[in-house]
Design a protein around this motif. Structure first.
Motif, short mmCIF file in Angstrom:
data_model
loop_
_atom_site.label_atom_id
_atom_site.label_comp_id
_atom_site.label_asym_id
_atom_site.label_seq_id
_atom_site.Cartn_x
_atom_site.Cartn_y
_atom_site.Cartn_z
N THR A 208 17.09 -24.83 21.88
CA THR A 208 16.75 -26.33 21.55
C THR A 208 15.42 -27.49 21.49
OG1 THR A 208 18.18 -27.43 22.90
CG2 THR A 208 19.09 -26.97 21.80
N TRP A 209 14.76 -26.66 21.71
CA TRP A 209 13.26 -27.18 22.08
C TRP A 209 12.28 -26.36 21.57
CZ3 TRP A 209 10.43 -24.26 25.91
CH2 TRP A 209 11.54 -22.99 25.88
N THR A 210 10.79 -27.12 21.46
CA THR A 210 9.86 -26.12 21.01
C THR A 210 8.39 -26.59 22.10
OG1 THR A 210 10.75 -25.36 19.10
CG2 THR A 210 8.11 -25.52 19.57
N LEU A 211 7.74 -25.95 22.73
CA LEU A 211 6.23 -26.72 23.88
C LEU A 211 5.22 -25.56 22.70
CD1 LEU A 211 7.17 -26.00 26.88
CD2 LEU A 211 7.53 -28.46 25.97
N VAL A 212 4.29 -26.33 21.82
CA VAL A 212 2.79 -26.26 21.40
C VAL A 212 1.71 -26.17 22.33
CG1 VAL A 212 2.12 -26.05 18.93
CG2 VAL A 212 4.23 -26.45 19.35
N PHE A 213 1.22 -25.55 22.70
CA PHE A 213 -0.43 -25.57 23.45
C PHE A 213 -1.02 -25.41 22.84
CE2 PHE A 213 3.38 -23.70 26.30
CZ PHE A 213 3.42 -24.27 26.77
#
Length: 281
Positions: A208-213
């Motif tokens: 239910t989440w996304t991290l974009v580095f």
């Protein structure tokens, strides 16, 4: 925690992260300031602290396994022709002072100290910015200055003989779930395709989440990404990928990583759009 030991980052008045400056940790974990928990705007935690699989993984922070032979990562040290080895070589990062401290960010001075004394002095800048109603950005810059009179160099297990383990620098230990997260860049998908390669940005998508580095400077973008999803979910930079990184006396190494923290599972176009918004001048 007292006000001197931690602070809370807020975005639009909502708490999204706690920064602990003086953690009480055993020496073998290489004590250092860290952000945990970090959450999405809806409140989903996207970091882990000292998980059972790697007790030295401390949320979000800066960690280096080899500064002139001293371990600022925690845990065992990879020794060439010997493998992971317990050594009494751990350093610690000591919070010195906040130069700036606001609800949405701070500027901090730190000392990297090991047996010989202070090796590096760091200035760390962290800012939290709202992007949309469901996404915000964590902007982290670290500047490491060699304060000794001798040349120092930064290494990694990879430069010490362990292929594929060039971790060291910015590191984010992500939330572990029953299913491993997906990982992708603008042009590739899957760990095998993205690990150990540079990319302008890299996304880690959980349930239910996304991290974009995103590397926000040219030197940061040149560093290959270190990625794990199976054994544990984590993303970091590689200051020392194929060779040790020299830091002459008085010289400074600077890197800046901006991380989009979003609710929901983002696709490529959504991830790219949010990165553009997060790193725009």
């Amino acid at each position: 925690m007292t006000g001197n030991d931690s602070l809370v980052l807020r975005v639009a008045g909502r708490p999204v992260g706690r920064y602990v400056t003086r953690p009480e940790l055993p020496a073998r974990l290489s004590p250092r300031p860290y952000l945990h928990p970090v959450t999405t705007l809806a409140g989903t935690a996207v970091t882990e602290l000292s998980p059972a699989d790697h007790a030295h993984h401390l949320g979000v922070g800066v960690a280096v396994p080899d500064v002139e032979g001293f371990n600022f990562w925690g845990g065992r040290t990879y020794v060439r022709d010997q493998g992971p080895t317990e050594l009494d070589n751990h350093g610690c990062q000591r919070h010195t002072a906040f130069q700036l401290r606001d609800p949405d960010g701070f500027v901090e001075e730190l000392r990297w100290v090991a047996a010989p004394g202070e090796l590096l002095r760091e200035r760390r800048t962290v800012a939290a910015t709202e992007l949309t109603g469901t996404a915000w950005a964590l902007d982290l810059t670290f500047s490491l200055t060699n304060v000794t009179s001798a040349a120092l160099s930064v290494g990694s297990p990879a430069t010490n003989g362990r292929p594929g383990a060039a971790y060291g620098g910015f590191f984010w230990r992500a939330r572990k779930e029953a299913t491993a997260p997906d990982v992708f860049t603008a042009g590739a998908e899957g760990v095998d395709a993205v690990h150990g390669r540079p990319a302008d940005w890299l996304a880690l998508a959980g349930t239910t989440w996304t991290l974009v580095f995103a590397g926000a400077t040219a030197p940061t973008r040149r560093d290959p990404w270190f990625v794990r999803t199976g054994e544990y979910p984590g993303v970091g930079s590689s200051l020392a990928h194929e060779a040790r990184l020299p830091v002459p006396p008085g010289e400074t190494v600077v890197r800046r990583v901006v991380t989009v923290v979003a609710d929901g599972r983002l696709g490529r176009d959504e991830a790219a759009a949010l990165v553009r918004k997060a790193v725009s001048p």
